[in-house]
Design a protein around this motif. Structure first.
Motif, PDB file in Angstrom:
ATOM      1  N   GLU A  13      -1.096  -6.582   9.996  1.00 38.15           N
ATOM      2  CA  GLU A  13      -1.565  -5.974  11.303  1.00 38.15           C
ATOM      3  C   GLU A  13      -0.483  -5.445  12.077  1.00 38.15           C
ATOM      4  O   GLU A  13      -0.790  -4.656  13.010  1.00 38.15           O
ATOM      5  N   MET A  14       0.790  -6.292  11.995  1.00 33.11           N
ATOM      6  CA  MET A  14       1.961  -5.666  12.721  1.00 33.11           C
ATOM      7  C   MET A  14       2.027  -4.361  12.520  1.00 33.11           C
ATOM      8  O   MET A  14       2.462  -3.214  13.429  1.00 33.11           O
ATOM      9  N   LEU A  15       2.012  -3.887  11.084  1.00 33.09           N
ATOM     10  CA  LEU A  15       2.304  -2.537  10.599  1.00 33.09           C
ATOM     11  C   LEU A  15       1.223  -1.572  11.220  1.00 33.09           C
ATOM     12  O   LEU A  15       1.674  -0.348  11.437  1.00 33.09           O
ATOM     13  N   ARG A  16       0.141  -2.069  11.347  1.00 33.15           N
ATOM     14  CA  ARG A  16      -1.061  -1.156  11.808  1.00 33.15           C
ATOM     15  C   ARG A  16      -0.923  -0.919  13.440  1.00 33.15           C
ATOM     16  O   ARG A  16      -1.195   0.140  13.636  1.00 33.15           O
ATOM     17  N   VAL A  17      -0.347  -2.004  13.995  1.00 31.42           N
ATOM     18  CA  VAL A  17      -0.437  -2.004  15.642  1.00 31.42           C
ATOM     19  C   VAL A  17       0.592  -0.925  16.068  1.00 31.42           C
ATOM     20  O   VAL A  17       0.579  -0.315  17.033  1.00 31.42           O
ATOM     21  N   ALA A  18       1.898  -0.870  15.146  1.00 30.28           N
ATOM     22  CA  ALA A  18       2.977  -0.142  15.701  1.00 30.28           C
ATOM     23  C   ALA A  18       2.757   1.266  15.375  1.00 30.28           C
ATOM     24  O   ALA A  18       1.808   1.768  14.640  1.00 30.28           O
ATOM     25  N   GLY A  19       3.722   2.275  16.138  1.00 33.21           N
ATOM     26  CA  GLY A  19       3.633   3.477  16.172  1.00 33.21           C
ATOM     27  C   GLY A  19       3.894   4.085  14.609  1.00 33.21           C
ATOM     28  O   GLY A  19       3.138   4.929  14.129  1.00 33.21           O
TER      29      GLY A  19
ATOM     30  N   ASN B  73       9.493  -3.889  -2.278  1.00 29.56           N
ATOM     31  CA  ASN B  73       9.144  -5.098  -2.941  1.00 29.56           C
ATOM     32  C   ASN B  73       7.810  -5.506  -2.282  1.00 29.56           C
ATOM     33  O   ASN B  73       7.296  -6.710  -2.854  1.00 29.56           O
ATOM     34  N   ALA B  74       7.260  -4.952  -1.238  1.00 27.98           N
ATOM     35  CA  ALA B  74       6.106  -5.564  -0.970  1.00 27.98           C
ATOM     36  C   ALA B  74       4.863  -5.434  -1.683  1.00 27.98           C
ATOM     37  O   ALA B  74       4.578  -4.901  -2.441  1.00 27.98           O
ATOM     38  N   GLN B  75       3.951  -6.663  -0.853  1.00 28.53           N
ATOM     39  CA  GLN B  75       2.547  -6.657  -1.772  1.00 28.53           C
ATOM     40  C   GLN B  75       1.844  -5.436  -1.553  1.00 28.53           C
ATOM     41  O   GLN B  75       1.936  -4.453  -0.628  1.00 28.53           O
ATOM     42  N   ASP B  76       0.939  -4.971  -2.616  1.00 30.80           N
ATOM     43  CA  ASP B  76       0.394  -3.661  -2.721  1.00 30.80           C
ATOM     44  C   ASP B  76      -0.506  -3.432  -1.408  1.00 30.80           C
ATOM     45  O   ASP B  76      -0.720  -2.279  -0.799  1.00 30.80           O
ATOM     46  N   GLU B  77      -1.304  -4.616  -1.184  1.00 31.89           N
ATOM     47  CA  GLU B  77      -2.239  -4.435   0.249  1.00 31.89           C
ATOM     48  C   GLU B  77      -1.224  -3.900   1.401  1.00 31.89           C
ATOM     49  O   GLU B  77      -1.694  -3.514   2.431  1.00 31.89           O
ATOM     50  N   VAL B  78      -0.043  -4.453   1.467  1.00 34.49           N
ATOM     51  CA  VAL B  78       1.056  -3.976   2.561  1.00 34.49           C
ATOM     52  C   VAL B  78       1.397  -2.563   2.600  1.00 34.49           C
ATOM     53  O   VAL B  78       1.206  -1.652   3.491  1.00 34.49           O
ATOM     54  N   LYS B  79       1.850  -2.118   1.145  1.00 30.37           N
ATOM     55  CA  LYS B  79       1.858  -0.756   1.047  1.00 30.37           C
ATOM     56  C   LYS B  79       0.702   0.126   1.404  1.00 30.37           C
ATOM     57  O   LYS B  79       1.019   1.430   1.771  1.00 30.37           O
ATOM     58  N   ASN B  80      -0.283  -0.228   1.008  1.00 29.65           N
ATOM     59  CA  ASN B  80      -1.434   0.555   1.179  1.00 29.65           C
ATOM     60  C   ASN B  80      -1.756   0.865   2.823  1.00 29.65           C
ATOM     61  O   ASN B  80      -2.362   1.898   2.907  1.00 29.65           O
ATOM     62  N   VAL B  81      -1.410   0.078   3.843  1.00 30.32           N
ATOM     63  CA  VAL B  81      -1.566   0.246   5.131  1.00 30.32           C
ATOM     64  C   VAL B  81      -0.427   0.837   5.695  1.00 30.32           C
ATOM     65  O   VAL B  81      -0.516   1.563   6.977  1.00 30.32           O
ATOM     66  N   ALA B  82       0.759   1.107   4.969  1.00 28.75           N
ATOM     67  CA  ALA B  82       2.116   1.397   5.781  1.00 28.75           C
ATOM     68  C   ALA B  82       1.954   2.937   5.716  1.00 28.75           C
ATOM     69  O   ALA B  82       1.445   3.777   5.008  1.00 28.75           O
ATOM     70  N   ASP B  83       2.693   3.602   6.895  1.00 33.08           N
ATOM     71  CA  ASP B  83       3.004   4.951   6.887  1.00 33.08           C
ATOM     72  C   ASP B  83       3.929   5.378   6.073  1.00 33.08           C
ATOM     73  O   ASP B  83       4.248   6.689   5.707  1.00 33.08           O
TER      74      ASP B  83
END
Length: 274
Positions: free
Chosen positions: A230-236, A243-253
């Motif tokens: 959610e922090m990655l989503r709310v940031a600009g 090494n992130a979990q796939d679910e994190v990579k999927n929401v990252a820019d």
């Protein structure tokens, strides 16, 4: 978009697998702050678990701790923001893992507390890498359940660490079925973290941006675990470590190198200072 602020998760992001901060990361932070940028940490750790790194991070003043329930002024060693559970929630959480082999970790004020004897059994719960740090700055208490109930109004985070390989999905299912008003995320693979309702790294990031007068869309957030999503989503700009979990990579820019290979420095030079 020009960015003014970058927030790094701690374990798996700012720290390498040996729990060290890479020299490249420290240099990038120094360059960024000299350029007038703000660098902060956003971690699930308690304030006490951040203090051992204070001297290594002379250019970092602010730490979002306890998965967003607290904001620490690292230079002054004081809490700027603190949110605790509704005390009625704590007995309900205790019942969700009754009879299950788990190790509890509880944050109250600036400190972290564990059942007596925990530090000799950390490997059983997948926490062996934290042994030296826990022994140095954390506290073991007798009768952890009694202690928790006595301190219920002052608890900011409640973590259930299951035995390696067993998981805590059953605990989460009980929390959801009973509609216990908490925030729940998994971290460190199978550890289940509970925070006060409405508290998260993302809510704290917006709060800290407000305190500093920086629009959240001018912030970069960098992380690797479920409690960073959610922090990655709310940031600009949301940045995931390799090494992130796939679910994190999927929401990252964007995705940068892993935590052993200068990923944090890459985030600074390629996105904060570019």
């Amino acid at each position: 978009m020009a960015y003014d602020f970058i927030a790094f998760d701690m374990d798996g992001t700012l720290l390498d697998t040996k729990k060290h901060i890479l020299p490249s990361t420290l240099e990038a932070i120094r360059v960024a702050t000299n350029a007038g940028k703000v660098v902060a940490i956003a971690t699930g750790r308690s304030p006490s678990l951040m203090l051992p790194y204070r001297e290594q991070l002379p250019d970092v003043s602010y730490v979002i701790c306890t998965s967003g329930a607290q904001i620490l002024d690292l230079r002054q060693d004081c809490l700027l923001v603190e949110h605790n559970f509704d005390s009625a929630v704590i007995p309900q959480l205790l019942e969700t893992h009754r009879g299950k082999d788990v190790m509890l970790e509880v944050f109250s004020g600036t400190e972290a507390y564990y059942p007596a004897g925990s530090f000799e059994r950390l490997d059983r719960y997948g926490l062996g890498e934290f042994h030296d740090t826990f022994v140095r700055v954390c506290h073991e208490v007798e009768d952890i359940e009694g202690w928790i109930l006595r301190h219920a109004p002052n608890i900011a985070k409640y973590i259930v660490h299951p035995v390696v390989g067993e998981g805590a999905q059953d605990v989460l299912k009980r929390v959801l079925n009973r509609r216990i008003p908490v925030e729940a995320v998994f971290s460190l693979a199978d550890s289940l973290e509970f925070s006060p309702k409405g508290m998260s790294k993302s809510s704290a990031l917006k709060n800290l941006c407000g305190l500093l007068g920086i629009p959240v869309e001018k912030c970069i957030a960098v992380g690797d675990s479920g409690n960073d999503i959610e922090m990655l989503r709310v940031a600009g700009l949301g940045v995931a470590m390799r090494n992130a979990q796939d679910e994190v990579k999927n929401v990252a820019d964007a995705v940068v190198a892993d935590n052993n290979h200068d990923g944090c420095a890459e985030a600074v030079y390629n996105y904060l200072l570019k």
